[in-house]
Design a protein around this motif. Structure first.
Motif, PDB file in Angstrom:
ATOM      1  N   PHE A   7      58.549  26.728  43.244  1.00  0.00           N
ATOM      2  CA  PHE A   7      57.145  26.722  42.857  1.00  0.00           C
ATOM      3  C   PHE A   7      56.733  28.080  42.320  1.00  0.00           C
ATOM      4  CE2 PHE A   7      52.660  27.396  43.911  1.00  0.00           C
ATOM      5  CZ  PHE A   7      52.103  26.359  43.185  1.00  0.00           C
ATOM      6  N   SER A   8      56.051  28.081  41.191  1.00  0.00           N
ATOM      7  CA  SER A   8      55.445  29.298  40.659  1.00  0.00           C
ATOM      8  C   SER A   8      54.138  28.912  39.988  1.00  0.00           C
ATOM      9  CB  SER A   8      56.366  29.992  39.648  1.00  0.00           C
ATOM     10  OG  SER A   8      56.652  29.131  38.554  1.00  0.00           O
ATOM     11  N   VAL A   9      53.157  29.787  40.125  1.00  0.00           N
ATOM     12  CA  VAL A   9      51.846  29.528  39.540  1.00  0.00           C
ATOM     13  C   VAL A   9      51.860  29.950  38.077  1.00  0.00           C
ATOM     14  CG1 VAL A   9      49.399  30.088  39.638  1.00  0.00           C
ATOM     15  CG2 VAL A   9      50.710  29.880  41.762  1.00  0.00           C
ATOM     16  N   PRO A  10      51.508  29.052  37.165  1.00  0.00           N
ATOM     17  CA  PRO A  10      51.507  29.422  35.749  1.00  0.00           C
ATOM     18  C   PRO A  10      50.353  30.349  35.403  1.00  0.00           C
ATOM     19  CG  PRO A  10      50.687  27.179  36.033  1.00  0.00           C
ATOM     20  CD  PRO A  10      51.156  27.632  37.386  1.00  0.00           C
ATOM     21  N   ASP A  11      50.456  30.981  34.259  1.00  0.00           N
ATOM     22  CA  ASP A  11      49.358  31.777  33.723  1.00  0.00           C
ATOM     23  C   ASP A  11      48.392  30.816  33.035  1.00  0.00           C
ATOM     24  OD1 ASP A  11      47.632  33.425  32.364  1.00  0.00           O
ATOM     25  OD2 ASP A  11      49.179  34.743  31.565  1.00  0.00           O
ATOM     26  N   PHE A  12      47.133  30.821  33.477  1.00  0.00           N
ATOM     27  CA  PHE A  12      46.167  29.873  32.930  1.00  0.00           C
ATOM     28  C   PHE A  12      45.458  30.388  31.668  1.00  0.00           C
ATOM     29  CE2 PHE A  12      46.106  28.644  37.571  1.00  0.00           C
ATOM     30  CZ  PHE A  12      46.895  27.516  37.386  1.00  0.00           C
ATOM     31  N   HIS A  13      45.808  31.602  31.218  1.00  0.00           N
ATOM     32  CA  HIS A  13      45.314  32.120  29.934  1.00  0.00           C
ATOM     33  C   HIS A  13      43.786  32.049  29.833  1.00  0.00           C
ATOM     34  CE1 HIS A  13      49.491  32.262  28.652  1.00  0.00           C
ATOM     35  NE2 HIS A  13      49.611  30.979  28.963  1.00  0.00           N
ATOM     36  N   LEU A  14      43.137  32.673  30.783  1.00  0.00           N
ATOM     37  CA  LEU A  14      41.671  32.704  30.797  1.00  0.00           C
ATOM     38  C   LEU A  14      41.176  33.805  29.854  1.00  0.00           C
ATOM     39  CD1 LEU A  14      41.512  32.339  34.638  1.00  0.00           C
ATOM     40  CD2 LEU A  14      40.491  30.700  33.066  1.00  0.00           C
ATOM     41  N   PRO A  15      40.447  33.456  28.809  1.00  0.00           N
ATOM     42  CA  PRO A  15      40.090  34.434  27.773  1.00  0.00           C
ATOM     43  C   PRO A  15      38.823  35.221  28.094  1.00  0.00           C
ATOM     44  CG  PRO A  15      39.304  32.277  27.122  1.00  0.00           C
ATOM     45  CD  PRO A  15      39.971  32.098  28.473  1.00  0.00           C
ATOM     46  N   PHE A  16      38.749  35.769  29.298  1.00  0.00           N
ATOM     47  CA  PHE A  16      37.538  36.468  29.722  1.00  0.00           C
ATOM     48  C   PHE A  16      37.916  37.829  30.296  1.00  0.00           C
ATOM     49  CE2 PHE A  16      36.946  31.874  30.872  1.00  0.00           C
ATOM     50  CZ  PHE A  16      36.163  31.538  29.768  1.00  0.00           C
ATOM     51  N   GLY A  17      37.020  38.790  30.138  1.00  0.00           N
ATOM     52  CA  GLY A  17      37.215  40.083  30.768  1.00  0.00           C
ATOM     53  C   GLY A  17      36.660  40.079  32.176  1.00  0.00           C
ATOM     54  N   ASN A  18      37.055  41.078  32.981  1.00  0.00           N
ATOM     55  CA  ASN A  18      36.548  41.159  34.344  1.00  0.00           C
ATOM     56  C   ASN A  18      36.631  42.584  34.844  1.00  0.00           C
ATOM     57  OD1 ASN A  18      37.347  40.782  37.621  1.00  0.00           O
ATOM     58  ND2 ASN A  18      35.632  39.585  36.855  1.00  0.00           N
ATOM     59  N   SER A  19      35.604  42.991  35.578  1.00  0.00           N
ATOM     60  CA  SER A  19      35.633  44.278  36.262  1.00  0.00           C
ATOM     61  C   SER A  19      35.221  44.037  37.703  1.00  0.00           C
ATOM     62  CB  SER A  19      34.683  45.276  35.600  1.00  0.00           C
ATOM     63  OG  SER A  19      33.351  44.790  35.611  1.00  0.00           O
ATOM     64  N   LYS A  20      35.751  44.849  38.590  1.00  0.00           N
ATOM     65  CA  LYS A  20      35.498  44.675  40.018  1.00  0.00           C
ATOM     66  C   LYS A  20      34.596  45.784  40.529  1.00  0.00           C
ATOM     67  CE  LYS A  20      38.818  45.332  43.098  1.00  0.00           C
ATOM     68  NZ  LYS A  20      40.006  45.132  43.952  1.00  0.00           N
ATOM     69  N   HIS A  21      33.700  45.430  41.439  1.00  0.00           N
ATOM     70  CA  HIS A  21      32.816  46.425  42.034  1.00  0.00           C
ATOM     71  C   HIS A  21      33.657  47.512  42.685  1.00  0.00           C
ATOM     72  CE1 HIS A  21      29.709  48.252  44.519  1.00  0.00           C
ATOM     73  NE2 HIS A  21      28.812  47.592  43.816  1.00  0.00           N
ATOM     74  N   PRO A  22      33.332  48.787  42.451  1.00  0.00           N
ATOM     75  CA  PRO A  22      34.164  49.878  42.972  1.00  0.00           C
ATOM     76  C   PRO A  22      34.219  49.943  44.500  1.00  0.00           C
ATOM     77  CG  PRO A  22      32.115  50.733  42.026  1.00  0.00           C
ATOM     78  CD  PRO A  22      32.217  49.299  41.626  1.00  0.00           C
ATOM     79  N   GLN A  23      33.277  49.298  45.175  1.00  0.00           N
ATOM     80  CA  GLN A  23      33.265  49.312  46.641  1.00  0.00           C
ATOM     81  C   GLN A  23      33.666  47.967  47.236  1.00  0.00           C
ATOM     82  OE1 GLN A  23      29.135  51.078  46.894  1.00  0.00           O
ATOM     83  NE2 GLN A  23      30.153  52.453  48.337  1.00  0.00           N
ATOM     84  N   ALA A  24      34.472  47.213  46.496  1.00  0.00           N
ATOM     85  CA  ALA A  24      34.895  45.891  46.975  1.00  0.00           C
ATOM     86  C   ALA A  24      35.705  45.994  48.264  1.00  0.00           C
ATOM     87  CB  ALA A  24      35.704  45.187  45.894  1.00  0.00           C
ATOM     88  N   ALA A  25      36.567  46.987  48.367  1.00  0.00           N
ATOM     89  CA  ALA A  25      37.372  47.145  49.582  1.00  0.00           C
ATOM     90  C   ALA A  25      36.482  47.450  50.785  1.00  0.00           C
ATOM     91  CB  ALA A  25      38.402  48.263  49.388  1.00  0.00           C
ATOM     92  N   GLY A 318      37.603  36.045  37.659  1.00  0.00           N
ATOM     93  CA  GLY A 318      37.621  36.798  38.913  1.00  0.00           C
ATOM     94  C   GLY A 318      38.365  36.066  40.011  1.00  0.00           C
ATOM     95  N   ALA A 319      38.140  34.758  40.128  1.00  0.00           N
ATOM     96  CA  ALA A 319      38.836  33.976  41.149  1.00  0.00           C
ATOM     97  C   ALA A 319      40.333  33.949  40.879  1.00  0.00           C
ATOM     98  CB  ALA A 319      38.278  32.554  41.191  1.00  0.00           C
ATOM     99  N   ASP A 320      40.705  33.848  39.631  1.00  0.00           N
ATOM    100  CA  ASP A 320      42.128  33.813  39.290  1.00  0.00           C
ATOM    101  C   ASP A 320      42.802  35.140  39.639  1.00  0.00           C
ATOM    102  OD1 ASP A 320      44.350  32.298  37.692  1.00  0.00           O
ATOM    103  OD2 ASP A 320      44.308  34.304  36.810  1.00  0.00           O
ATOM    104  N   LEU A 321      42.185  36.250  39.253  1.00  0.00           N
ATOM    105  CA  LEU A 321      42.773  37.562  39.537  1.00  0.00           C
ATOM    106  C   LEU A 321      42.845  37.829  41.031  1.00  0.00           C
ATOM    107  CD1 LEU A 321      40.999  39.652  36.747  1.00  0.00           C
ATOM    108  CD2 LEU A 321      43.411  38.959  36.805  1.00  0.00           C
ATOM    109  N   GLN A 323      43.170  35.610  43.470  1.00  0.00           N
ATOM    110  CA  GLN A 323      44.248  34.821  44.073  1.00  0.00           C
ATOM    111  C   GLN A 323      45.624  35.391  43.746  1.00  0.00           C
ATOM    112  OE1 GLN A 323      42.814  30.252  44.244  1.00  0.00           O
ATOM    113  NE2 GLN A 323      42.524  31.200  42.250  1.00  0.00           N
ATOM    114  N   ARG A 324      45.768  35.952  42.552  1.00  0.00           N
ATOM    115  CA  ARG A 324      47.068  36.478  42.134  1.00  0.00           C
ATOM    116  C   ARG A 324      47.406  37.820  42.770  1.00  0.00           C
ATOM    117  NH1 ARG A 324      49.178  33.554  37.875  1.00  0.00           N
ATOM    118  NH2 ARG A 324      47.657  32.173  36.860  1.00  0.00           N
ATOM    119  N   TYR A 325      46.395  38.684  42.911  1.00  0.00           N
ATOM    120  CA  TYR A 325      46.699  40.078  43.209  1.00  0.00           C
ATOM    121  C   TYR A 325      46.066  40.641  44.482  1.00  0.00           C
ATOM    122  CZ  TYR A 325      48.076  39.714  38.319  1.00  0.00           C
ATOM    123  OH  TYR A 325      48.645  39.304  37.145  1.00  0.00           O
ATOM    124  N   GLU A 326      45.046  39.985  45.033  1.00  0.00           N
ATOM    125  CA  GLU A 326      44.306  40.615  46.121  1.00  0.00           C
ATOM    126  C   GLU A 326      44.193  39.756  47.368  1.00  0.00           C
ATOM    127  OE1 GLU A 326      41.536  42.949  42.852  1.00  0.00           O
ATOM    128  OE2 GLU A 326      40.910  41.039  43.720  1.00  0.00           O
TER     129      GLU A 326
END
Length: 352
Positions: A7-25, A318-321, A323-326
């Motif tokens: 099993f591997s999750v495919p890249d869904f090719h979401l054509p949107f930019g995203n930035s994260k709040h600097p104090q998310a952690a 944001g939800a995709d990123l 799930q993949r990385y955080e």
């Protein structure tokens, strides 16, 4: 159901930019502390924090003030506990114990009070009342009305999920397995996204007039965004749901009803997501054209609609990123094996 050999999750090719709040952690740490303080989680706290709800909140909140990011992170953390505790009751065959909890939550949502003293002492209920009061305090009447409508639909969808996992649920020919379209409609609420989207819009200070919010073109945009997020999550969570026999997964349902392998079903869902993204982008244009046709020229209204549309894009990417990385939830060995999380409290629903 066919086997899940690899099993591997495919890249869904979401054509949107995203930035994260600097104090998310920091928001993640504060939301974790809130959960512990309310005794929603008492063990394996580090594992629970690894879900990364603060990071998700930081990715979808845009430029809202930090205190609103924390509030959203706390709501997300509560929602994960809610989902996992409901799953525990399904596993133990004790779903009836859920009724007093949902009754207390809906009563407080409707009246601002909880008449049952024992329910008030339950951490799920007391946590909800703390959050709900603060959430509604920061909303206009219009946004609050939407939030109040979305929460019961979210709770009802959990009951539908329980039915799908029981012997009597589902459509003819597939006990416990709903038809794909029925599942899609249910998933829009079991995703728990709509109350959170209400919170973000309130945090951004947005208020789309009801007559515009009710437009088919506007509702289609929301549905497209929620479907993209929900179906992507079904791919990420497939190993766990497959392992524990949970039928509430678009991949599993397509595999069953279309009599194809899970690998083929993943590819089908990937294709559906790409189509839904294209429909979303086309829907943006249709909404703008509809507003032109209606003669809606108020700059503040057009600005609110435009920012809402961008917020839905933040949610999808944001939800995709996240799930993949955080988020460690979908890579955790217990989760992938279909086991309950180590932080789940078997006694939580009965706590009084």
């Amino acid at each position: 159901m066919t086997r899940l050999d690899s099993f591997s999750v495919p890249d869904f090719h979401l054509p949107f930019g995203n930035s994260k709040h600097p104090q998310a952690a920091r928001a993640n740490a504060e939301a974790t502390s809130w959960v512990v303080r309310h005794e929603l989680v008492t063990d394996a706290v580090e594992q629970f924090a690894g879900i990364g709800f603060g990071h998700l909140a930081g990715r979808v909140s845009g430029e809202v003030p930090y205190e609103k990011v924390v509030l959203l992170a706390e709501w997300m953390a509560w929602s994960f506990v809610l989902d996992d505790q409901h799953d525990h009751l399904i596993r133990t065959g004790d779903v009836a114990a859920w009724d007093p909890v949902t009754a207390a939550i809906t009563e407080h949502l409707r009246t601002g009070r909880t008449s049952s003293a024992s329910a008030r002492r339950n951490p799920l209920v007391s946590g909800f009342t703390d959050l709900c009061d603060r959430i509604l305090d920061g909303m206009t009447d219009l946004t609050a009305a939407r939030y109040r409508a979305h929460v019961p639909l979210m709770l009802n969808s959990l009951d539908q999920e329980a039915g799908n996992r029981g012997a009597g649920g589902g459509s003819a020919g597939g006990a416990g397995r709903p038809a794909v379209q029925d599942y899609v409609l249910m998933r829009r609420h079991s995703s728990q996204l709509l109350p959170m989207m209400d919170m973000v819009e309130a945090g951004l200070g947005l208020e789309v007039p009801q007559h515009i919010h009710d437009l088919p073109e506007f509702q289609a945009l929301i549905a497209s965004a929620v479907d993209v997020i929900s179906w992507g999550n079904d791919v990420f969570s497939l190993p766990k749901e497959y392992a524990c026999g949970d039928n509430n997964n678009l991949v599993s349902l397509i595999s069953f009803w279309e009599k194809c392998s899970l690998a083929d079903a993943v590819r089908t869902v990937e294709g559906r997501i790409q189509t839904r993204i294209e429909e979303y982008l086309a829907g943006e244009r249709r909404l703008s054209e509809t507003l032109d046709t209606l003669g809606e020229t108020d700059p503040s209204v057009r600005a609110a609609v435009t920012r809402c549309v961008r917020s839905y894009e933040d949610w999808m990417i944001g939800a995709d990123l996240w799930q993949r990385y955080e988020c460690t939830r979908y890579s955790d060995e217990r989760f992938a094996a279909g086991l309950e999380s180590a932080y789940t409290r078997p006694d939580l629903v009965s706590v009084a």
